[in-house]
Design an enzyme around this catalytic site. Structure first.
Site, PDB file in Angstrom:
ATOM      1  CG  HIS A   1       2.189  -7.805  -3.662  1.00 21.57           C
ATOM      2  ND1 HIS A   1       3.499  -7.769  -4.081  1.00 21.57           N
ATOM      3  CD2 HIS A   1       2.208  -7.545  -2.336  1.00 21.57           C
ATOM      4  CE1 HIS A   1       4.277  -7.497  -3.046  1.00 21.57           C
ATOM      5  NE2 HIS A   1       3.526  -7.370  -1.969  1.00 21.57           N
TER       6      HIS A   1
ATOM      7  CE1 TYR B   1      10.373  -1.046  -7.801  1.00 20.07           C
ATOM      8  CE2 TYR B   1       9.241  -2.213  -6.060  1.00 20.07           C
ATOM      9  CZ  TYR B   1      10.118  -1.238  -6.468  1.00 20.07           C
ATOM     10  OH  TYR B   1      10.740  -0.473  -5.527  1.00 20.07           O
TER      11      TYR B   1
ATOM     12  CG  HIS C   1       7.063   0.795  -5.689  1.00 21.02           C
ATOM     13  ND1 HIS C   1       6.078   0.407  -6.577  1.00 21.02           N
ATOM     14  CD2 HIS C   1       7.270  -0.263  -4.902  1.00 21.02           C
ATOM     15  CE1 HIS C   1       5.726  -0.839  -6.325  1.00 21.02           C
ATOM     16  NE2 HIS C   1       6.428  -1.264  -5.319  1.00 21.02           N
TER      17      HIS C   1
ATOM     18  CD  GLU D   1      10.302  -1.979   0.163  1.00 24.42           C
ATOM     19  OE1 GLU D   1       9.177  -2.213   0.647  1.00 24.42           O
ATOM     20  OE2 GLU D   1      10.598  -2.202  -1.012  1.00 24.42           O
TER      21      GLU D   1
ATOM     22  NE  ARG E   1       7.057  -2.363   2.902  1.00 30.44           N
ATOM     23  CZ  ARG E   1       6.657  -3.623   2.828  1.00 30.44           C
ATOM     24  NH1 ARG E   1       6.078  -4.206   3.838  1.00 30.44           N
ATOM     25  NH2 ARG E   1       6.851  -4.299   1.718  1.00 30.44           N
TER      26      ARG E   1
ATOM     27  CG  HIS F   1      10.702  -5.801   1.908  1.00 34.64           C
ATOM     28  ND1 HIS F   1      11.813  -6.340   1.297  1.00 34.64           N
ATOM     29  CD2 HIS F   1       9.947  -5.295   0.907  1.00 34.64           C
ATOM     30  CE1 HIS F   1      11.732  -6.150  -0.010  1.00 34.64           C
ATOM     31  NE2 HIS F   1      10.615  -5.529  -0.280  1.00 34.64           N
TER      32      HIS F   1
ATOM     33  CG  ASP G   1      13.635  -9.444  -2.565  1.00 32.90           C
ATOM     34  OD1 ASP G   1      12.651  -9.477  -1.801  1.00 32.90           O
ATOM     35  OD2 ASP G   1      14.168  -8.381  -2.955  1.00 32.90           O
TER      36      ASP G   1
ATOM     37  CD  GLU H   1       5.852  -7.384   0.799  1.00 33.78           C
ATOM     38  OE1 GLU H   1       6.880  -7.072   1.429  1.00 33.78           O
ATOM     39  OE2 GLU H   1       5.603  -6.974  -0.339  1.00 33.78           O
TER      40      GLU H   1
HETATM   41 MG    MG Z   1       7.756  -1.662  -1.084  1.00 33.84          MG
END
Ligand code: MG
Length: 439
Positions: A160, A196, A245, A295, A316, A345, A349, A372
């Protein structure tokens, strides 16, 4: 732990018959086990070495030293997962043979009658992945070999890049590309609490009920600007990704994918909210770039419909949220048969155990699209010896038996989670009129 009691001292929860004192019988498989190996313990471990609460389930056996680990992380509701593992799932597993992975995961999944959402499925994932870890350790093989072996050496990663301004985002992207990554997700800060992945700036909407708000029209204007500059400054070779998002209506999403067409995105992620997924085909029909979606899906049936519904190019999933490796590998097979790719994903977390499970799937399926990536901090690597570390933009699976990841429980206990940081995390972005923006 002492059982909870009513005011008179009578236990609310019993593990034994109140009349006879006999322990309640455990559910057994209706076939004899071929050897004496048995599950003797199932317990959740919560730790937050990088500040993010991670939940890992440890399954022990009566073979000294033979145990497995599975990722059950649901950061925003981890207490609920812990209770589910301790009170509802563990009693069903004690005494079972750990090789009965398919039957055990079906039993845990179906025994609640109502199919599980993310809490129950994260608990199930912890158990499921731990049983695969045990299977690999018994065989002396990494899990990817149990799945049929590799079809590629390693999983290509994207990282990212986010910044308060387009220049900051592109500076970070240049660092990522210079470090050997070929794929980079770009997010730029917005007024208000931003999104985010990128910081926000307050007070942009004076005179509105919420001057610190996030405005969709501003986002729709600045995102094409970000990618125009990115393509001009980062060159033609870089693979550029973006995450919406879930914040757009169908019409807004159609407008955005058209505006982004000249910049040849590798994928566009989650353009519309989960509740509107039946309209994904409209967005996909207008989108020149692949759509990566899913996700927030926590049901295998919903994920299967997503794959076959014609609205997704890359599935995803958060693998632990759908119940672990066993259901995920079936969805992978469905992807292979329907021409859909995978893009699991995996930000902070997902525990290193969950990341290893993702990579086992990545290297064993022709449907792999992209993975990712997340750069764990030193404390995570201390708690989880064997944590996979990227090399030149790729994540290579461990060749050790099972996942190849362990946990140092003494170190884990020195990083206790802080609940309130994440309880409200997903509902903090509000529009200038004060309304909550769905995450
Ligand atoms: Mg996402």
């Amino acid at each position: 732990m002492e059982p909870a009691t009513r005011s008179g001292g009578e236990p609310l929860i019993r593990d034994s018959d109140p009349l006879t004192g006999d322990e309640f019988p455990q559910t057994q498989a209706p076939w004899p086990a071929r050897d004496a190996l048995r599950i003797t313990g199932v317990r959740p471990i919560v730790t937050a070495p990088d500040g993010i609460p991670l939940v890992v389930v440890r399954v022990d056996t009566n073979d000294p030293g033979l145990y497995g680990l599975g990722c059950a992380t649901f950061t925003q509701r981890f207490h609920a997962v812990v209770t589910t593992v301790e009170r509802h799932v563990a009693p069903m597993l004690i005494g079972r043979h750990p090789a009965d992975i398919e039957d055990i995961t079906r039993m845990v999944h179906l025994s609640s009658y109502w199919r599980g959402g993310p809490v129950l499925n994260s608990a199930l994932s912890g158990v499921d992945q731990a049983l695969w870890d045990i299977a690999g350790k018994r065989a002396g093989m990494p899990v990817y070999e149990l799945l049929g072996g590799r079809v590629r050496s390693a999983a290509a990663l994207y990282l990212h890049a986010g910044g308060a301004s387009i220049s900051e985002t592109l500076d970070r992207a240049r660092e990522i590309l210079a470090a050997g990554y070929r794929h980079v997700r770009l997010q730029v800060g917005q007024p208000g609490l931003g999104s985010y992945g990128a910081p926000g700036t307050g007070g942009a909407y004076p005179g509105h009920p919420n001057p610190d708000g996030w405005d969709v029209q501003h986002y729709l204007r600045t995102t094409p600007e970000l990618f125009a500059r990115a393509r001009a400054e980062l060159g033609e070779e870089a693979h550029l990704l973006h995450d919406v998002h879930h914040r757009l209506t169908v019409k807004q999403a159609v407008g955005l994918v058209r505006a982004l067409e000249p910049f040849r995105l590798f994928f566009l992620e989650d353009p519309i909210p989960l509740e509107l997924y039946d309209r994904l085909p409209e967005v996909r029909a207008a989108a020149p770039m692949p759509l990566a979606v899913g996700e927030q899906v926590a049901s295998v049936a919903d994920a299967a419909r997503l794959v076959t519904g014609g609205g997704v190019d890359l599935l995803r999933l958060h693998v632990s949220a759908v119940g672990g490796l066993t259901p995920a590998r079936k969805l992978v097979a469905l992807c292979e048969l329907t021409g859909v790719g995978t893009a699991w994903h995996a930000p902070g977390d997902v525990s290193p155990v969950g990341a290893a499970a993702n990579v086992a799937l990545d290297v064993t399926t022709p449907a792999f699209g992209i993975q990712e990536g997340h750069l764990y901090g030193e404390a995570v690597r201390e708690v989880f010896p064997g944590t996979l570390v990227p090399r030149d933009g790729y994540l290579y699976p461990s060749d050790s038996p099972g996942w190849g990841i362990d946990i140092d429980e003494v170190a884990a206990a020195s990083y206790p989670p802080v609940t309130h940081l994440f309880e409200r995390w997903a509902a903090t972005v509000r529009r200038p009129d004060g309304g909550i923006e769905a995450p």
